[in-house]
Each structure stands twice: as C-alpha cells, then as structure tokens.
Design a protein around this motif. Structure first.
Motif, PDB file in Angstrom:
ATOM      1  N   TRP A 231       0.823  -1.217   0.000  1.00 36.88           N
ATOM      2  CA  TRP A 231       0.000   0.000   0.000  1.00 36.88           C
ATOM      3  C   TRP A 231       0.854   1.262   0.000  1.00 36.88           C
ATOM      4  N   PHE A 232       1.886   1.283   0.819  1.00 32.81           N
ATOM      5  CA  PHE A 232       2.742   2.465   0.900  1.00 32.81           C
ATOM      6  C   PHE A 232       3.377   2.770  -0.454  1.00 32.81           C
ATOM      7  N   THR A 233       3.891   1.736  -1.093  1.00 32.17           N
ATOM      8  CA  THR A 233       4.565   1.934  -2.384  1.00 32.17           C
ATOM      9  C   THR A 233       3.571   2.432  -3.438  1.00 32.17           C
ATOM     10  N   ASN A 234       2.423   1.779  -3.502  1.00 29.21           N
ATOM     11  CA  ASN A 234       1.424   2.221  -4.475  1.00 29.21           C
ATOM     12  C   ASN A 234       1.001   3.656  -4.199  1.00 29.21           C
ATOM     13  N   TYR A 235       0.864   3.985  -2.907  1.00 28.08           N
ATOM     14  CA  TYR A 235       0.380   5.310  -2.563  1.00 28.08           C
ATOM     15  C   TYR A 235       1.405   6.379  -2.935  1.00 28.08           C
ATOM     16  N   ILE A 236       2.642   6.124  -2.603  1.00 21.43           N
ATOM     17  CA  ILE A 236       3.650   7.150  -2.884  1.00 21.43           C
ATOM     18  C   ILE A 236       3.903   7.240  -4.388  1.00 21.43           C
ATOM     19  N   ALA A 237       3.746   6.131  -5.093  1.00 16.17           N
ATOM     20  CA  ALA A 237       3.892   6.157  -6.556  1.00 16.17           C
ATOM     21  C   ALA A 237       2.828   7.068  -7.165  1.00 16.17           C
ATOM     22  N   LYS A 238       1.602   6.854  -6.735  1.00 15.86           N
ATOM     23  CA  LYS A 238       0.473   7.679  -7.220  1.00 15.86           C
ATOM     24  C   LYS A 238       0.750   9.148  -6.885  1.00 15.86           C
ATOM     25  N   TRP A 239       1.134   9.374  -5.641  1.00 13.32           N
ATOM     26  CA  TRP A 239       1.354  10.745  -5.198  1.00 13.32           C
ATOM     27  C   TRP A 239       2.470  11.410  -6.017  1.00 13.32           C
ATOM     28  N   CYS A 240       3.550  10.675  -6.261  1.00 12.14           N
ATOM     29  CA  CYS A 240       4.678  11.223  -7.030  1.00 12.14           C
ATOM     30  C   CYS A 240       4.209  11.702  -8.400  1.00 12.14           C
ATOM     31  N   MET A 241       3.443  10.852  -9.065  1.00 13.24           N
ATOM     32  CA  MET A 241       3.036  11.211 -10.426  1.00 13.24           C
ATOM     33  C   MET A 241       2.102  12.420 -10.407  1.00 13.24           C
ATOM     34  N   GLU A 242       1.215  12.457  -9.448  1.00 15.93           N
ATOM     35  CA  GLU A 242       0.278  13.580  -9.376  1.00 15.93           C
ATOM     36  C   GLU A 242       1.002  14.879  -9.002  1.00 15.93           C
ATOM     37  N   TYR A 243       1.884  14.772  -8.017  1.00 17.53           N
ATOM     38  CA  TYR A 243       2.581  15.975  -7.567  1.00 17.53           C
ATOM     39  C   TYR A 243       3.509  16.494  -8.673  1.00 17.53           C
ATOM     40  N   THR A 244       4.135  15.582  -9.381  1.00 16.35           N
ATOM     41  CA  THR A 244       5.000  16.015 -10.488  1.00 16.35           C
ATOM     42  C   THR A 244       4.175  16.725 -11.560  1.00 16.35           C
ATOM     43  N   ALA A 245       3.025  16.161 -11.877  1.00 14.61           N
ATOM     44  CA  ALA A 245       2.170  16.793 -12.892  1.00 14.61           C
ATOM     45  C   ALA A 245       1.772  18.203 -12.460  1.00 14.61           C
ATOM     46  N   GLN A 246       1.372  18.349 -11.205  1.00  9.58           N
ATOM     47  CA  GLN A 246       1.037  19.690 -10.682  1.00  9.58           C
ATOM     48  C   GLN A 246       2.230  20.622 -10.776  1.00  9.58           C
ATOM     49  N   THR A 247       3.377  20.110 -10.370  1.00 10.82           N
ATOM     50  CA  THR A 247       4.578  20.932 -10.311  1.00 10.82           C
ATOM     51  C   THR A 247       4.988  21.398 -11.699  1.00 10.82           C
ATOM     52  N   ILE A 248       4.798  20.519 -12.664  1.00 14.53           N
ATOM     53  CA  ILE A 248       5.108  20.909 -14.048  1.00 14.53           C
ATOM     54  C   ILE A 248       4.280  22.139 -14.435  1.00 14.53           C
TER      55      ILE A 248
END
Lengths: 768, 768
Positions: A499-516
């Motif tokens: 769960w932790f890995t899936n969650y942080i993976a999802k978060w990384c992609m979303e946060y990167t998209a926002q940051t872009i």
C-alpha cells in the motif's frame, strides 16, 4: 534496555570505572565527529584488549567487490564503503621500558570518561598501576575541531604518582589499518610515503581503485608542569607508520603534557601535489591557535549549534540526555556544507552499512536539518541526489527501464547502487518516492521556490517515469498494480501492491504533474530547458495521471483499513503481545521464511504513509490503522519507534508516545538492540528529534504556516525546542501550565496553534 | 541449438578435427562413469589449453563453508559438494625431450574422439606434429570398468611416424588437484602418502573435515608393437604426485603401448588400514584380467544394460543418438547398488550443483530406474531418504517446526541442508511432497508392499506433520493457506498459495492417512512400532484431514483454470511468442525483479501437478491448463521440456511433443543452454526417457495395470522400449502401422492398450 552504565547527566555522557567488557560499547557512544571526519573513542595509548578501531573521513570510500552466495543478473559489482582510515590519535607510552596498556595493568583506578556534548570534547582519565609498580595518572582530552575541520587535537597528560620515572612518549600516525568489514580481504589502502620534516610527521596513503589521496599528519608540543619545553622528537619510522619519540625524566608528581594536533587532508579538497604542504599548513595553523584557544573556538562553535538546535526537557534527566545525545551526534555527522556528502546510518561510529546513503536521509534526516540549520543544508542534501540523477537513470536502465526513468539506489556513495540482495536492491523501490517527497517537504517548509525549477523538476520527472513504467495494468483488477516489491517493512519481501509503495507512486506522479504546471507558469525558461532536456510530452504526463488515478490499493471492507499488501489478511494474525519473549527479536530467533509469513512488522509501513501524507487522512482513519498495525509491529528497525511516537501523540496516547520516545532517544545509550558496540544509529536520531518536535510539539506545516498542537508527557515538567522557519527563529516552550511561543526574527509570522491562527511579532512572545 | 559438431550416429558420439574451442564442451559430452566414479574426458597427456579438469568419486564430498552476501538466520553452515578427486588418468609424454601438448603442436591431424555408448568405452586418436618436427600418432582408449568399479583402464598407444625417437612415457597419479568451485579457497584434500611399491604407485589423500580416505593407485604394462616388455619404471615422486617413468627408443613406425590400470579405493568401502593393500589388490586383479578381457567384460556389462534399457528410434538418427546418450549417462551416473549414493544434477561431469541430491531424483529419476532396473534400485533411492529422516526432522526444527515434522533439504549430501538462498532453501518446500510422491509412485509401480511398513510410513508421517504445521488457517478465506513459498517454477519467489504446493500438501496428508489405515490393517506389528516411535494419534491424523479438506486453491472462474499462485492474473500476460529473441534467455538478460513480476515460467508448475496427479483431472482440464500456461513458459530449466512433451503427446499435439522431445533429448548434445562445458544435465535425462515411454508410449499404471496409449511422431519410422514391470519384461514396439507388445516373463500380464484390457502371455507378443 541492556545497559545503564552511562550516568544520567543533562549535558554529558559519563562513564566511571574501567570495565573491559564495555570498551567497544563506549568506543561507539563516546565517538567524535565534525562533519568532515569522525572516529570511535579508541584509546590513544596501546590497548591489547578487545577494541573496534575506527577513524573515518567523510567522502573517502572504497568499492569493495560484491560478495554473494548466488549471483543475480543486475547485481552491482561493488559495495562502496567508507573505510577505516589511518590512525592519527595513537600515542605509545612507555614507562621505564614498559608499555602502558590498560589491559595489562595490575589495577586501573579513578577511570572516567566524559563526552561533553555542550562543548564538543571528550576526556578520559585514570590512574594506571603498571606491572612494574609505577602508578601513572593519565588525562586525555580530545576534540575534532569544528573550526579547522581537518584537525583534531589531543592533550595527553601523564604524571607518575609514586616515584620518579623515565617516560617515553611516542605520538604517531599509522597507515597500517584495516577494515573489519571486507568482502575479499582486499588491501583498501596503499601507502605512498612515510616521512617527517622537523616536528611534522605524516603518512601519505591512497585508497585503491578510488584513488583518494590522503595525508595524515601530526604536529606535537610538549609541556612539563604546563611549561612548554622544546624537545626534538626522535623519528621512529616503519613502512606504514611514523612516530616522534620523546624521552622524558619525570620526578614523582611531575606532569608531562603532550599536545598533538593531527588529522587528514585529502584530494577531495586539495590538489594532490600540495597535499603534504596543506597538511603541514593546517597543523601549524592549529598550533598557532594553541590547544586552549582552539578548544575555546570549539566551545563557541558548539554553542552556536546548541543555540539553534537544543531541545530542553525539564524533570527527566534521561530524556534530556537522550535527545541531546541524538542532536549532538547528528551535528557531529553532517554539517551540510558539502553537497558531495551525506549521512550514513552509522555516521562515523562504525563500519556497518558502509557509511553509505540510504532513504533514511530523505525520510528521517531532512526535517531535522531543515529546521535546525540554514535551509542551504537541506538543499545540499537534495542537490546530492540531483547530482546523481544520471546514475539513477543508468541504474534503472540496468533493470530494464527506458526513456529517462530513474531508480535511485537503495545504498550508494557516488550514485551507483551498492546493495546486493535482490529483494532490497531491486524491489525496495519506495525509496524513489521518498526522494521526491523530500523535494516536496523541503519546498513546503522553506518556501524556497528556486530548487524545483533549477534542479528538482528533472528528478521528479525521472522518478515519475519510473513509477509509470513500474506499474502495470491488471486486466483482472481493471486497475494499475505494482507487483513484486518490498515495502518499508522489510519483513515482507516480493509482495504485490504494497500500500505504501502504491500510494507514494500515485502521489509522485500527481505531484510532479502539478509541479510541471507551476514551473511552466512561473519559470518559463527553466521549464523550456527541462522539457528540451527530458523530451517530456503532455501525453506522457497524461499517462502518468491515468496510472495514478487508476492505482489499486488493497483494502479490507470489513475492518475498513488499507492492507499493507495483497494477502495480508491470510496471515495468522497473532499480536506481538501474545508472542513469547523467548522468540524476540524475531530476526535473531526465526528463519527468514517464518518472519516473512508472519504478520510481524519491522517498522512503520502503512503507518509510514500516514505519517508522510497525514493531511490526506482523517484522525479516525489514522486511529483505525494505528490500532490495526501497531499490535503486529516488533519495531526491530531503529527507524520504527519515532513514527509511532509521533502518531501516538497525535492520537493523544501520551503514555505510548513517551515509551516510544524513550526507545528512540535512548536506543544507543541503553543499547536496546544489543549492538551499540558496532556503532550508533545516526539516521534514526533524526527520528528522535521528530518525535519531540512533531510528536509532542505537534509541529506541521499547514497552509503555508507553521502549525503546533503541543502536548507534554506527564513524566516531564517542561520541554522546549527551536525551529528555523524561513530564516526566522521560533522558540517553543511547553509546560503543563501552557505553551510559550517566542519569535526571534525581523518580521511577523503567522502560526497556527491548536488550529487557531495567531500572529507572532518579532522578538516577542505569546503565552498560551 | 548452439553446436552441431557431434556427428549423428546411432550408438556413438563422434567428434572429428581438433578445435581448442570445443575442448571443454567435449570434456563434458565424452564423460565416463561407472556409478562408483566418473570423470570428464580430460586428456591423458599434458594440455596447456583451456580445460576443466574433473574426476569424481561417488559419495566423497567436502562441506564447503557457506558464502553469502547477507546472512539469514537458519542458513546452513556449509554446502557439501562432491569434489574434484586425484587425477589418475595422467600420462606425461616426452619425445626427444619435448612434452606432448596438443596446444603447442604445429599441427594436429586426424583428430577424432569416439564415445562408444553401446560398449562403454571412449577413444581419442590423432597425429601430433610436434614443434621438434616429430609426427607422433597417438591412440588412447579408456573405460571405467563396470566389472571392477574401482578400476579404470587406459590403453595409450604412441607411434613416431617420421623418424626414430626416444620417447619418455610417465603415467602418474596426482593428488595436487583443486576445485574450480570453492567458496573460500579451502584446501579440500590433504595428502597423506605418496609412494610406490614395485610397479604399483599411489597417492593417499584424505578430504579435510569429512575425512574420506582415498587411495589413488596405478599399475602399468608396457608393449612394443603389441609385445609385452618388462621395463621397470623409474619412480618420479613429488609432494602430491607420483609417476613411473619409462624411457623407450622407438624406431620410425614402431608402436609403444602403455596400459594403465588405475582408480580409487576409499574408506567408504574399505577399512583405512588396508586401503593401500586394497588398491594394489584390485589393480592386480585388473591386470590379471588384462586390458582386452576387462574391456570384453565391460562390453558384456553394457550389453546387459542395453538389453533392458535401450530405446530404439528408427528413421531419425539424431533422436536415436539423443535418447541413447541420455540412457547411457544415467547408467554411468547411478547404478543403484548403494543406498548411500544418489544422483547429482550434473552427475560426474562437472562441479555445478555440487553433485548433491535434489528433488530431481524423486520427480524425474525414479521412474527411469524403476522401469529399467531391478526394483531394488528405486528402493535404494527411497531408502536414501529414509536414512536421512532424522536430519530432515532436525532441519525442520531449525526452521521452527516441532513434534517430528520433517523438511527434507533442497540440496543435500548426507541429509543436512546445503542450499543458501532463502527463497529456495526455506521456501521451495514442495520438494517434501515429491519425496512422498516417490513412495506412492514406487508402490504403485512395483507393488512392493513392504517398503511402506518397513520405512516409508515414518517418512510419510513426518512429511504430513510438516504440511499440517506449514499451512495456516486464513480467517479471511475461511480455508487453509500456505504462504510464502517458491513453487517448481523458480521464476516466482515467496508467493502465497502456489497451487502445486497446496495440491501436493493436501495429497500428502490424505494419502498418508489412507496408508496408515492400510498398514494398521495389513502390518499390525510395523504399525505398532511406527506409532510407538512417532507417537502419532488419531486426533493428529484427523487434523491433517481437516487441513487437507479445507485447503484453498487459487482459481479463476472466468478462464476456469487453477492459478499458479495468488495474484497471477495481475501480471502483464504477454505470451513468450511476443517476447523479442533479444530478451532470451530471460535469466541472462533480465534482473531478478523483472523476471519475478513477469508471467514467465521456468518449468512446469501447475502442469507439474497435472503430470503427477494426471488421473485426478480430465483431459479437458489438462488441455485448458496446458493452453493457459505453456504460452508463458520459457523452459529455461532442463526439467521443463520433458513434462510438456508428455502432456503434448497426451493432447495429441505430436509436433509440439516432438519439438519438446528433441529439446530434452539433445539438450546437451546440441547445447541449447550454452553451458555444456560446465557438465551435463544428468537428472533431466531421465525426463527424456519419460517423454518417450510415458509421452509417446503413453505408459501409465492404471488400476494396478500397465497401460499404454502409443503414438508416434511423423518424423520417426518406429520406436521401441522395454519396461521391467514387477520382474517381467515387456517390450513395446511402435510404428505407424501398429504396436507390438512382447512379454518376456513367466506369467501372464494384463495390460491396458488404449484403455482396452488385454492379456499378454509369457514369451508371446501381441500386434495391434
């Protein structure tokens, strides 16, 4: 707890009485460091008893050829390890021809050690009754200078108590050292020169393969009854070692004092051709200061550190000692001045974990350095990873990833993966998420807007690319899954959908998209550069978001909890409390398969996610997950108790929070894990800091504001800590009667206290 | 296929022309063995080119200290390996002072090797043009006697072709050998004596730690133009080596022949104090036979083996050569006379897998030995495991199991676990099931009713106890689960509910419960003894049955297939056919994590279960599962193609069955896996036999009868095989026009042919 021989004291570690069984533990506990180098508290004089010799230079490492039982494709060729470096503390002492060695004395009296954390020095004193009948009083004071970081200083005083004697004192530097940890018994060092020039003597040695050129030099002064004497030392040279021999006649009660300035200069910071000269120069500079002035400067340096970093705890000496010990060691290990350096899990106190960089830095250490130092320090830690991005991309390529995806190594020195257990090296990929989380955490805390466009975004894109490729679509679940991983809880290997890995993976992609989007808007030039360099397309980002939005999370409807991984509920769910003490720690008592199929958790896993992403869950959710997982948690990682302490505090379970706090803060002092002789748990010490500031202090950043929710354990009268928040210093003092916030700064600061917005004025305080 | 330099020939392996690149491959392919010892086809004379020296003694091993990267609790201390033993084939040849060495010759002409499988001998001949201008013709004939299994014989003939020369021939025995595979470069052997007595010379050496005492001796004869000459050899003795030097003047065209009888006697079979005497005695006995008579005896021994074990294939020389090569090597490796011995995956042809015992024996080898030898041979293989039951119980205890549960080792020599990868050692537990299955298989085939009450039942109880403890109740599934295992497909590690493992676990417990009833009924005394010894209770058996009845099996309703393990359908299900050739073999191209999360299967796993328990599934079920799993199977285990060949034949997919057959039967001859230089895949050779007899022949035991369902690949004109069924020999000949069954025996035999019951009369045949 396994020991209690260290005297409770607010500012010092004190050991009294000589116990050979404790020597190795004390060598760890009384370790010294100044960010540039560090060393175990080995004796200066000869010692034939059991000891673990260690002196380390930050950034100087050796790539030790990998040793495995069964090679797996993709394993790295070597494990880069910080290695035991030439010994510069050594002082042979002979009294009437007999060598001083505490292991052969007929009696050792008045033995004491003190590590003065307030002032940054270490002292050891004793009276040695030598086999030849001489009673020799010795006092040795040592520090690694924070002012001249290439220098350490020793004041070594000897006084014959019961008769007049001839004493021969031979300070030396010795390149003939070895590592205890060596895969193939390689020679790690070659000695290039053993020489002396007047009263300066040195050994020049070079690491094999990595060719770090190191000059270990010394310069000595001699005093009789505190009067400086000019005696020329006789050069005693061997193939790997050089000493300067001073022969003195001491009358009964007369004190001889050797002051030894010594240390390392290396090709990391000097050109090789001037290395010897640089060594001599810095030692002359130190001698020009003189021992006392250099020590005074040391005291001031530490005072400045403590001014900012100190945490006071009133009414609980052991807790006070514990937290200061942690803060002291963190500051000894990493000063943040050099972005080539990082924080090894054992710092400069042992060989384990090779002095290399783990995800500990991003997950545990950054908050500490961020809040107690200038923001450049945390930024240097982020820059370290930025500088290693190309190697992280290479590392991912070795594992079959393409198109600029990066997988940061589990363990590294120079960016290359070092670790060689497939279930960790290849599968403990959540580390990639923590590296991105640290960028977020840094930006949130410091509001430094420049790091992301300048460096961070490239790292974020490369990490998001990794996650997108690492997830795969399960037609069965009609969602994206991440198969075959090891989560933060290393007592599970190769599981699906941690769960932790899936969650942080999802978060990384979303946060990167926002940051872009943010960078595109606010930093058009940087954006253009990064897009050109990374060849990122809108479609690619859209694909990340598709994967993120459709990420699968194992969940149990009945208990209303996220599951640590698929299949967790198939386990025999017997809580730790029902496990016999004879079975603990399970990592020493059980075979690996038994650990893996048990429900027992080494350190926070789902709860680590609740810690990182606390604001994305309700208090009820936290409570439910804490209640579900903590009972199965054996806390056999030093990184476990701190997160649980913080969360117990959030849940108002102050007794539990306090218990976890003690366990994290006195882990080494009390030797909970029976391994302090191997070195200290440096990175988890940052977790201790978090458990006070974030746990009891309840500090968070919320809506761009510092937020506090102070609580105090009943065992304490009061506690206080300071935070450097965007270049203003906030001091928080919590007692049972209330909390005081005091701002040292130049502009007003809005903070949240128990959810209420409050405006603090510069140099003013608020009492609640 | 990676090579085709071995000439197709029905009875021999023939290599023509000297190619130094092929030396190591040929050393494997032309290996010799006689069950008691074996050796790679190293050259007798000196050879300075690349070579892999190997000579092995059955049952003589060394416990090599374990080497791992990261120690896991429960790992064994050592890996017992059959080790390279003293060299007895060596013959130095000097011509006019120059050493014969094919690597330094100016030319090597007429080079040929032949391994005559029909007669069990190996010959190599060539003309060496030596740097000194001498053309020397050499013919070397060698065999390891099946008659005197402690003896090998070499006839080494040299003829100078272009001038008269002085030749010095020095046959020797040499204890100064090493293993290529050694974890810590330990000395495996100590040399205790290097000596000679008249024309008998020997080296006496002892393995360190295990203290196997070995005398390696030789006795020589010399002939000139086939006339025996009495020349006394000059003793040439070194610290680890002894030779006897014969200096001869040969005129041009004159042939000198050295006959060397040599070999090992060991403390396994002789008392240490008479070891040297035993060595001399057996060599004198061999010399009394004489080379030609001993070879004649060899031919007869092999003739007897072939009489029973031969499989003929008409119209396909390569297939014929392949199957005979497999049968030949199996007979060279294990003769079944000694229950202390077993079948290493590489037999006596290399060091890999340490010559130790794997589940290959039970899963693949027993059917071959059972059907082509006296039933005692298979029974010896079962007894081997019975004798190691106590150690299997100890092994289980180390992993936390109690109350007499046994876990047989993954890899063993003397019963102790040797392997040290946690995912295999601790988790590949299905091996335990195969050991019990072999007892069932043996009993079903031989109808030997005595093995179970005498020995087998204790093994069965201990194994069932293991399964009961290893399964746990999942409250979530309301069924028993088996977590954290590695199935036969080693490209999955630490999975939950591997279908094969769960199935065989259930079957073991049920079959053991049934068997207990049978023994109770039929062997009351044995039953009482076993119950007393094992303290088995009715409640315990009832508990096994409860676990068995409530065992969980992963199943996909949509596809109507059992899943290899939980979560299998989450994988990206891309068939092997869509995988680029550049990615194969994946175990050389991909990192381990990528292999693990892929759907690719190394060897039959669910299908292995369908193979073992074929009668418990319908043909439709088999077809469905074959169609689901085979497309994901990369067959990167030598044990994979045979099972698939058999099942393809069952499914009437003869082209596929034939392709798999070629791959299994010529795996080494054609070097599919590019590793034949390391040794041969001995245990998978038994799978090749199965794919003819059980695949094309369709042989099964059904309702206590032999049953056949013969099919023939279109590439063949006819094939035949023989089966020893309960001490009667049945010969089956299959051609496109029909099948002939011929019984050599003394009583009628009911068999099933294509499901029809038929009665065969002794010495009569039936043509269908």
């Amino acid at each position: 707890m396994n020991q209690d021989y260290i005297k409770p004291n607010e500012w010092s570690l004190i050991e009294e009485g000589f116990n050979p069984q404790k020597v190795k533990s004390s060598e760890s506990l009384f370790s010294l460091g100044n960010g540039a180098m560090g060393q175990r508290a080995n004796f200066e004089e000869d010692y034939s008893g059991e000891s673990f010799q260690g002196s380390y230079i930050a950034g100087v490492y050796y790539p030790d050829k990998t040793r495995v039982g069964w090679w797996k494709n993709g394993y790295p060729e070597y494990f880069a390890k910080v290695l035991n470096a030439p010994n510069w503390i050594g002082i042979h002492v002979q009294v009437e021809g007999e060598t001083l060695d505490l292991n052969t004395c007929t009696k050792v009296s008045d033995y004491a050690r003190e590590l003065n954390m307030k002032q940054g020095w270490y002292q050891r004193s004793f009276v040695a009754s030598m086999p030849n009948g001489v009673d020799l009083k010795v006092k040795a004071t040592r520090f690694l200078s924070m002012t001249l970081t290439e220098v350490g200083a020793i004041k070594y005083e000897v006084t014959p108590l019961n008769r007049s004697v001839e004493v021969v004192i031979t300070p030396y530097v010795d390149g003939g050292i070895t590592n205890e940890d060596s895969n193939w018994d390689d020679a790690f060092w070659q000695i290039n020169e053993v020489s002396s020039k007047d009263d300066f003597a040195y050994v020049r040695s070079m690491t094999n393969k990595t060719a770090f050129d190191v000059c270990t030099g010394m310069l000595n002064e001699l005093y009789l009854d505190d009067q400086k004497v000019e005696v020329k030392g006789e050069v005693v040279s061997e193939s790997r070692k050089v000493g300067l021999k001073y022969t003195l006649k001491l009358s009964q009660g007369q004190k001889a004092t050797l002051v030894k300035f010594a240390g390392y200069v290396t090709s990391l910071n000097h050109k090789s051709e001037v290395l010897v000269e640089a060594s001599e120069q810095i030692l002359i500079k130190a001698r020009n200061y003189g021992f006392d002035a250099l020590l005074e400067s040391q005291i001031q340096e530490w005072d400045a550190i403590w001014q900012m970093a100190d945490i006071t705890i009133k009414g609980d000496v052991k807790a006070q000692q514990g937290i200061r010990f942690n803060i002291f060691q963190l500051n000894q290990t990493y000063s943040g001045k050099d972005s080539r350096l990082n924080i090894g899990p054992k710092g400069f106190t042992g060989e384990k974990y090779g002095g290399s960089t783990y995800w500990d830095t991003e997950a545990y250490c950054i908050p500490f350095y961020m809040a107690t130092k200038d923001e450049k320090v945390a930024r240097n830690l982020l820059t370290y990873r930025y500088n290693q991005l190309d190697k992280a991309i290479e590392n991912a390529q070795k594992l079959g990833f393409t198109d600029g995806a990066a997988l940061y190594p589990m363990v590294t020195m120079d960016g290359e993966e070092c670790h060689n257990e497939w279930e960790i090296t290849f599968e403990e990929i959540h580390r990639n998420g923590s590296i991105l989380f640290a960028i977020y955490n840094y930006t949130r805390f410091t509001a430094d807007k420049s790091y992301i466009p300048e460096m961070g975004l490239e790292v974020m894109i490369a990490i998001s690319r990794f996650w997108k490729q690492r997830a795969n679509f399960s037609t069965d679940k009609n969602q994206y899954v991440i198969l075959g991983v090891t989560g933060p809880n290393e007592y599970e290997n190769n599981v699906n959908n941690n769960w932790f890995t899936n969650y942080i993976a999802k978060w990384c992609m979303e946060y990167t998209a926002q940051t872009i989007e943010m960078v595109k808007e606010d930093y058009a030039d940087d954006f253009a550069r990064v897009i050109k360099k990374t060849k990122l397309s809108d479609q690619e980002v859209a694909k990340w978001l598709e994967v993120a939005e459709n990420m699968y999370f194992p969940f149990d409807e009945k208990r209303n909890v996220y599951l640590q991984q698929d299949g967790f509920l198939d386990k025999e769910l017997v809580p730790v409390s029902e496990l016999s003490k004879t079975q603990r720690p399970i990592n020493q008592k059980w075979s690996w398969d038994r650990i893996l199929r048990s429900p027992y958790i080494k350190q926070a896993d789902v709860l680590q996610g609740f810690y990182f992403f606390e604001d994305q869950f309700s208090l009820e959710e936290l409570e439910r997950h804490f209640d579900f997982y903590e009972p199965y948690t054996v806390h056999e990682s030093s990184l476990s108790p701190c997160v649980h302490s913080i969360q117990a505090a959030v849940l108002d379970r102050m007794d539990q929070a306090y218990t976890f706090y003690l366990r994290t803060s006195r882990l080494d002092l009390d030797d909970y894990n029976k391994e302090v002789h191997e070195g200290l748990h440096i990175t988890s010490m940052a977790g201790t800091w978090m458990s006070v500031v974030e746990g009891f202090g309840g500090m968070r950043v919320k809506n761009d504001c510092l937020s506090f929710d102070p609580k105090i354990p009943k065992e304490w009268d009061a506690f206080s800590f300071k935070v450097n928040f965007r270049n203003q210093i906030l001091k928080v003092e919590v007692s049972h009667s209330g909390t005081t916030f005091k701002l040292e700064g130049d502009r007003e600061l809005k903070i949240l206290i128990n959810g209420q917005s409050t405006m603090l004025q510069p140099d003013n305080k608020i009492v609640l």
